[in-house]
Design an enzyme around this catalytic site. Sequence first.
Site, mmCIF file in Angstrom:
data_model
loop_
_atom_site.group_PDB
_atom_site.id
_atom_site.type_symbol
_atom_site.label_atom_id
_atom_site.label_comp_id
_atom_site.label_asym_id
_atom_site.label_seq_id
_atom_site.Cartn_x
_atom_site.Cartn_y
_atom_site.Cartn_z
ATOM 1 C CE LYS A 223 -4.402 -1.751 1.609
ATOM 2 N NZ LYS A 223 -5.427 -1.771 2.677
ATOM 3 N NE ARG A 257 -7.799 -8.259 0.999
ATOM 4 C CZ ARG A 257 -7.315 -7.525 -0.019
ATOM 5 N NH1 ARG A 257 -6.265 -6.723 0.164
ATOM 6 N NH2 ARG A 257 -7.879 -7.602 -1.222
HETATM 7 C C1 LIG Z 1 -10.189 -5.410 -0.363
HETATM 8 N N1 LIG Z 1 -9.208 -4.809 0.543
HETATM 9 C C2 LIG Z 1 -8.186 -3.990 0.204
HETATM 10 N N2 LIG Z 1 -7.484 -3.623 1.301
HETATM 11 C C3 LIG Z 1 -8.088 -4.238 2.362
HETATM 12 C C4 LIG Z 1 -7.838 -4.247 3.757
HETATM 13 O O1 LIG Z 1 -6.827 -3.547 4.287
HETATM 14 N N3 LIG Z 1 -8.658 -4.980 4.545
HETATM 15 C C5 LIG Z 1 -9.699 -5.674 4.027
HETATM 16 N N4 LIG Z 1 -10.491 -6.387 4.898
HETATM 17 N N5 LIG Z 1 -9.986 -5.704 2.705
HETATM 18 C C6 LIG Z 1 -9.178 -4.985 1.894
#
Ligand SMILES: Cn1cnc2c(O)nc(N)nc21
Length: 282
Positions: A223, A257
């Site tokens: 990110k 994630r």
């Molecule tokens: C779809 N998506 C993109 N970034 C995310 C994040 O930080 N958390 C979650 N739950 N979904 C995300």
Amino acid sequence: SRIVWRCGRFDLELDRVVVMGVLNVTPDSFSDGGQHGAVEAAIEHALNLIEQGADIIDIGGESTRPGAQPVSVEQELARVLPVVEALRDSNIPISVDTCKPAVMRAVLEAGADIINDISGFRQASAREIVAAHPRCGVCVMHMQGEPRTMQQSPHYDDVTRDVVRSLQDSARALESLGIASDRISLDPGFGFGKSVAHNYDLMRDLEQLVDLGYPVLIGVSRKSMIGAVTGRPVDQRLAGSLAAALAAVARGAQIIRVHDVQQTIDAIRVWEAIEKGIGETR
Ligand SMILES: Cn1cnc2c(O)nc(N)nc21
């Protein structure tokens, strides 16, 4: 800790960190430049993520990066349904990242185990759909505003306190519909209506969210908050992403994630060996 996240066909034990692999089935996903646009390519990538050791696959049919253009229900379903159907017999939970109630209903019927709603189930009909399902898992993420405009001028009195309170209210709204607490995970939503400074304050104080007692899911992989302090472009943010993942795990986050599953698992295994020992020495 015997914490369990109930996710459809599975009860995920959270005494060890769980890695959620990102599967973008969108032409404009910020990190994989659209090579997974085709459903077939997406299914192949999903199997690769499982091969790398992913504990969950998160399927997204609508890009959530800042400034993204919305996608129709039909378009989103055409992307995610075939992938859910192809993966539903796999031995790991299938999560679908969507804000649309109609998409939630369809993917749950098709066998998805988790709904990951970046808008935190702010739509009542979305809450009713997951409440009508006996046991699907839900990930409630915090977002200020909408993807198209959320980064224009994010503002908080106290970002961590505000995010924690908002997520607690969202969790209570779901529980008031009969959704059991152990189906709910909470996510601070790094990059969703937050400045870089907000993101780092939120990460530093993550324990305030962990202290609510729900499983905490975080996503920082590749990110802009990583790019902001490293100066690296999106395809050179692995080291920064691993550092952020471990910082979150050290503060009690249980589900991470990521795009880079194998590397993240390696980093977490070393961290867990340090924290919990590796057995034979005792
Ligand atoms: C779809 N998506 C993109 N970034 C995310 C994040 O930080 N958390 C979650 N739950 N979904 C995300």
